[in-house]
Write a protein that holds these residues in place. Structure first.
Motif, short mmCIF file in Angstrom:
data_model
loop_
_atom_site.label_atom_id
_atom_site.label_comp_id
_atom_site.label_asym_id
_atom_site.label_seq_id
_atom_site.Cartn_x
_atom_site.Cartn_y
_atom_site.Cartn_z
N VAL A 44 -8.32 -6.09 -3.83
CA VAL A 44 -8.50 -5.14 -2.87
C VAL A 44 -7.66 -5.41 -1.62
O VAL A 44 -7.39 -6.45 -1.39
CB VAL A 44 -10.03 -4.82 -2.41
CG1 VAL A 44 -11.04 -4.36 -3.41
CG2 VAL A 44 -10.59 -6.07 -1.80
N ASP A 45 -7.22 -4.34 -0.84
CA ASP A 45 -6.38 -4.71 0.34
C ASP A 45 -7.38 -4.81 1.51
O ASP A 45 -6.68 -5.53 2.56
CB ASP A 45 -5.53 -3.43 0.73
CG ASP A 45 -4.78 -2.97 -0.38
OD1 ASP A 45 -3.98 -3.74 -0.98
OD2 ASP A 45 -4.72 -1.80 -0.74
N MET A 46 -8.44 -4.63 1.44
CA MET A 46 -9.39 -5.04 2.58
C MET A 46 -10.93 -4.68 2.07
O MET A 46 -11.12 -3.98 1.03
CB MET A 46 -9.25 -3.86 3.79
CG MET A 46 -9.23 -2.39 3.43
SD MET A 46 -9.07 -1.36 5.00
CE MET A 46 -10.45 -1.60 5.85
N LEU A 47 -11.97 -5.43 2.82
CA LEU A 47 -13.21 -4.91 2.51
C LEU A 47 -13.79 -3.87 3.85
O LEU A 47 -13.31 -4.24 4.96
CB LEU A 47 -14.18 -6.05 2.66
CG LEU A 47 -14.11 -6.95 1.48
CD1 LEU A 47 -14.94 -8.10 1.83
CD2 LEU A 47 -14.47 -6.39 0.23
N VAL A 86 0.86 -1.22 0.02
CA VAL A 86 -0.12 0.13 -0.08
C VAL A 86 0.89 1.36 -0.07
O VAL A 86 0.76 2.25 -0.72
CB VAL A 86 -0.98 -0.21 1.09
CG1 VAL A 86 -1.58 1.26 1.43
CG2 VAL A 86 -1.99 -0.95 1.18
N LYS A 87 1.86 1.16 0.85
CA LYS A 87 2.88 2.38 0.71
C LYS A 87 3.73 2.63 -0.56
O LYS A 87 3.63 3.71 -0.95
CB LYS A 87 3.72 2.32 2.08
CG LYS A 87 3.22 2.61 3.51
CD LYS A 87 4.28 2.30 4.36
CE LYS A 87 3.76 2.28 6.00
NZ LYS A 87 4.85 2.43 6.96
N ASP A 88 4.12 1.51 -1.08
CA ASP A 88 4.82 1.83 -2.20
C ASP A 88 3.87 2.23 -3.46
O ASP A 88 4.12 2.98 -4.31
CB ASP A 88 5.39 0.28 -2.67
CG ASP A 88 6.56 0.05 -1.68
OD1 ASP A 88 6.93 0.70 -1.05
OD2 ASP A 88 6.91 -1.30 -2.02
N ARG A 89 2.58 1.70 -3.33
CA ARG A 89 1.65 2.09 -4.48
C ARG A 89 1.08 3.24 -4.28
O ARG A 89 0.72 4.04 -5.24
CB ARG A 89 0.25 1.00 -4.20
CG ARG A 89 -0.75 1.27 -5.35
CD ARG A 89 -1.87 0.64 -4.92
NE ARG A 89 -2.01 -0.80 -4.66
CZ ARG A 89 -2.27 -1.36 -3.70
NH1 ARG A 89 -3.02 -0.75 -2.72
NH2 ARG A 89 -2.32 -2.74 -3.57
#
Ligand SMILES: N[C@@H](CCC(=O)N[C@@H](CS)C(=O)NCC(=O)O)C(=O)O
Length: 337
Positions: free
Chosen positions: A95-98, A28-31
């Protein structure tokens, strides 16, 4: 030999999968943005406003988490998902989360390999009917046509409830909430059923919201909260403590209006919460003032509830059991220490 090789290959794959999936925060941080799965449009919970900006109680969790990571609540990409689509999308890594009014159940963890991080809305299933029918209880719904959305806990709960009460029904199963509302409004069913909070939300999308009432019966437990994949404890902890941070902030009186005073507070619990003592944020992989960032971005738990779905909002849902434990409800977060 073949079996041993296959076992070894399986073990290597499992290790690789764990290592790969254990990187969500770094990814997430890199993106540079969080990718959050939400519902396709439930007013008050997650819906784009007139300018296309996503708002709502579920959206606030994503924005709060983005604020914790990037100090910017706008660094989120929202991916609208139907009930059927949501868990496969999370499993595949789309997705990273819902943060999508999802009920915590055993199967969704043990069979689907997911983890519910916390319960940020205690809900239960109810029924919506036309006021003109003068129905006062769900027990009067024998022989009804019942509209329900596919891939939800409501499908099975409804069958159980009718069977348990010696009633029969015809289930009309629809793929999306738009289809659900359309079918109900066109008279293809006598009642629409889902979690009570969603009944309030869906009623707002109807031609004449005032023509429909939510029956008083609550037929199930629907503990709702954000979901992540298994195998990434760091990410699981961060999503979980985003919710706990919001709840603790409310409990300690830390809000958008008191945040500056909180930063100068002499109370040990507040000093820890705002990151002026300890390394709690760092231990989660973000900055120590992560709760300050969240509160500045979306408010504390109570502020988010009231603004989006509460008694004075368009939805008009009473706080009920979602009140803090110290105020007669059951919302309770472990301490920051
Ligand atoms: N909490 C239940 C129901 C969740 C659910 O998906 N409800 C539907 C009924 S309104 C919904 O939110 N639809 C919105 C959408 O598909 O965008 C579950 O986890 O299965």
């Amino acid at each position: 030999m073949k079996t041993i090789l296959a076992l070894l290959a399986g073990a290597t794959f499992a290790l690789a999968a764990t290592a790969a999936s254990a990187q969500t925060l770094k990814t997430v941080k890199d993106r540079g943005e969080l990718v959050c799965g939400v519902s396709k449009g439930l007013p008050g919970f997650s819906a784009p406003d007139a300018s296309g900006k996503w708002t709502g109680f579920d959206v606030d969790v994503c924005r709060g988490l983005a604020a914790a990571i990037f100090n910017d609540p706008n660094k989120v990409k929202f991916v609208p998902l139907s009930a059927d689509e949501r868990f496969p999308a999370l499993t595949k890594g789309d997705v990273d989360m819902l943060s999508r009014n999802s009920t915590w159940t055993l199967e969704r963890e043990a069979k689907l390999g997911l983890l519910f991080t916390a319960i940020n809305y205690y809900d239960g299933q109810g029924f919506l009917v036309r006021d003109a029918r003068k129905v006062t209880s769900a027990l009067e719904l024998d022989k009804s046509k019942v509209c329900v959305q596919a891939g939800t806990t409501a499908e099975d709960n409804t069958k159980d409830y009718f069977a348990a009460n010696g009633m029969t029904l015809e289930l009309v199963t629809l793929p999306t909430s738009t289809d659900l509302v359309k079918a109900y409004e066109e008279g293809k069913c006598d009642t629409l059923t889902t979690d009570v909070s969603q009944l309030y939300a869906l009623r707002l999308t109807m031609a004449k919201p005032g023509d429909h009432i939510v029956l008083p019966d609550v037929i199930s437990k629907e503990p709702l909260g954000p979901v992540v994949r298994q195998g990434d404890d760091q990410w699981f902890n961060l999503v979980k403590w985003t919710i706990f941070g919001m709840i603790n902030a409310e409990e300690l009186g830390v809000s958008t209006t008191t945040i500056d005073a909180a930063l100068a507070s002499k109370k040990p619990e507040v000093i820890r919460l705002v990151g002026n003592d300890g390394k709690f944020g760092e231990q989660l992989g973000v900055s120590n003032d992560f709760v300050v960032r969240i509160v500045k971005a979306v408010g504390n738990y109570g502020e988010s509830f009231e603004r989006n779905v509460g008694a004075a909002s368009k939805l008009g849902i009473p706080r009920g059991i979602n009140q803090l434990w110290s105020m007669g409800g059951i919302q309770y977060a472990p301490p920051v220490r």
